[in-house]
Design a protein around this motif. Structure first.
Motif, mmCIF file in Angstrom:
data_model
loop_
_atom_site.group_PDB
_atom_site.id
_atom_site.type_symbol
_atom_site.label_atom_id
_atom_site.label_comp_id
_atom_site.label_asym_id
_atom_site.label_seq_id
_atom_site.Cartn_x
_atom_site.Cartn_y
_atom_site.Cartn_z
ATOM 1 N N TYR A 85 0.831 -1.199 0.000
ATOM 2 C CA TYR A 85 0.000 0.000 0.000
ATOM 3 C C TYR A 85 0.868 1.253 0.000
ATOM 4 C CZ TYR A 85 -3.808 -3.201 0.639
ATOM 5 O OH TYR A 85 -4.702 -4.212 0.444
ATOM 6 N N SER A 100 1.696 4.199 -2.287
ATOM 7 C CA SER A 100 1.266 4.861 -3.522
ATOM 8 C C SER A 100 2.460 5.467 -4.253
ATOM 9 C CB SER A 100 0.274 5.971 -3.182
ATOM 10 O OG SER A 100 0.134 6.833 -4.271
ATOM 11 N N ALA A 152 -2.137 0.189 -4.856
ATOM 12 C CA ALA A 152 -2.207 1.269 -3.855
ATOM 13 C C ALA A 152 -2.594 2.604 -4.490
ATOM 14 C CB ALA A 152 -0.858 1.407 -3.161
ATOM 15 N N ASN A 153 -2.531 2.679 -5.817
ATOM 16 C CA ASN A 153 -2.794 3.951 -6.505
ATOM 17 C C ASN A 153 -4.260 4.187 -6.815
ATOM 18 O OD1 ASN A 153 -0.113 4.592 -6.544
ATOM 19 N ND2 ASN A 153 0.254 3.908 -8.650
ATOM 20 N N VAL A 174 -7.944 5.331 -6.733
ATOM 21 C CA VAL A 174 -8.665 6.390 -6.011
ATOM 22 C C VAL A 174 -10.109 6.429 -6.498
ATOM 23 C CG1 VAL A 174 -6.595 7.821 -5.748
ATOM 24 C CG2 VAL A 174 -8.131 8.220 -7.701
ATOM 25 N N TYR A 218 -10.497 10.603 -3.050
ATOM 26 C CA TYR A 218 -10.018 9.881 -1.860
ATOM 27 C C TYR A 218 -9.462 8.534 -2.283
ATOM 28 C CZ TYR A 218 -13.104 13.101 0.734
ATOM 29 O OH TYR A 218 -13.725 14.212 1.264
ATOM 30 N N SER A 219 -8.650 7.963 -1.422
ATOM 31 C CA SER A 219 -8.200 6.586 -1.659
ATOM 32 C C SER A 219 -9.434 5.685 -1.774
ATOM 33 C CB SER A 219 -7.328 6.110 -0.500
ATOM 34 O OG SER A 219 -7.106 4.710 -0.611
ATOM 35 N N PHE A 232 -1.306 11.764 -0.753
ATOM 36 C CA PHE A 232 -2.431 11.496 0.137
ATOM 37 C C PHE A 232 -2.213 12.265 1.462
ATOM 38 C CE2 PHE A 232 -2.884 7.692 -2.571
ATOM 39 C CZ PHE A 232 -4.244 7.780 -2.842
ATOM 40 N N ILE A 245 -2.939 5.113 3.784
ATOM 41 C CA ILE A 245 -3.912 4.391 2.938
ATOM 42 C C ILE A 245 -3.791 2.904 3.219
ATOM 43 C CG2 ILE A 245 -3.955 6.129 1.110
ATOM 44 C CD1 ILE A 245 -2.076 4.264 -0.504
#
Ligand code: FES
Length: 198
Positions: A47, A49, A92-93, A95, A121-122, A190, A194
């Motif tokens: 996770y 990003s 992890a990217n 959104v 937002y994530s 962020f 996340i």
């Protein structure tokens, strides 16, 4: 001669004692390090990003996957999953991009990271990491909200994606976006952690 041997033996004993002390201190450090490894929580691998300011948002799913998100395609109450262009391989990217009325957003939403009613937002639930979904209120689009159907955590997009139900321990982190022409770009990192936080 006897005196010389005694001196040599003394030096050898001191060297030996010093060696034992160094080995013992080194051993303590190794033990301490091993202990720290045990008590330090494992890193939340996977996770991290790689989104950078200037990355363009592209659709994450559907027939448009990989194509730039068009601002003109979204009206109040709309929501899409998006990735930064060229960085879709990193989970992890992912959104969520949400379009509501500008006046809907209040603190703790970072208003300066929104643009023309768009907020991002994530999309990774902070409970156990499922990808979140959107519950659209057809009669009142501005009352729509984000939900994770794995264990029913709910997040309010107008209030910094704060948790309004379910087991998620913290809000979904916000990320800055900017509309340029009909395209949308990230403008920040962020605002918080996340991925799963339990
Ligand atoms: S993973 Fe989202 S509520 Fe459990």
């Amino acid at each position: 001669m006897v005196e010389g041997n005694k001196t040599k033996q003394g030096i050898t004993r001191r060297k030996f004692t010093l060696g034992v002390m160094i080995a013992s201190i080194a051993g303590s450090f190794v033990s301490l390090f091993s202990l720290l490894k045990v008590v330090t929580p494992p890193e939340k691998a996977g996770y991290v990003s790689t989104i950078k300011p200037g990355d363009q948002l592209v659709y994450a799913k559907g027939s448009n996957a990989g194509n730039p998100v068009k601002a003109s395609d979204m009206k109040d109450g709309d929501w899409v999953l998006a990735y930064p262009k060229g960085k879709t391989a990193n989970p992890a990217n992912i959104v969520q991009l949400i379009k509501l009325k500008e006046s809907d957003y209040v603190a703790p939403t970072k208003i300066n990271l929104t643009d023309q009613g768009f907020v991002s937002y994530s999309a990774i639930c902070t409970h156990l990491g499922c990808t979140v979904s959107w519950v659209k209120n057809p009669s009142n689009p501005d009352a729509s909200f984000t939900e994770c159907f794995c264990h029913n955590s709910m997040f309010d997009p107008t209030k910094g994606a704060k948790v309004i139900g379910g087991p998620a321990p913290i809000p979904l982190a916000q990320i800055g976006i900017k509309v340029q022409g009909d395209s949308i770009y990230f403008t920040s990192d962020f605002t918080g952690p996340i991925g799963p936080q339990v």
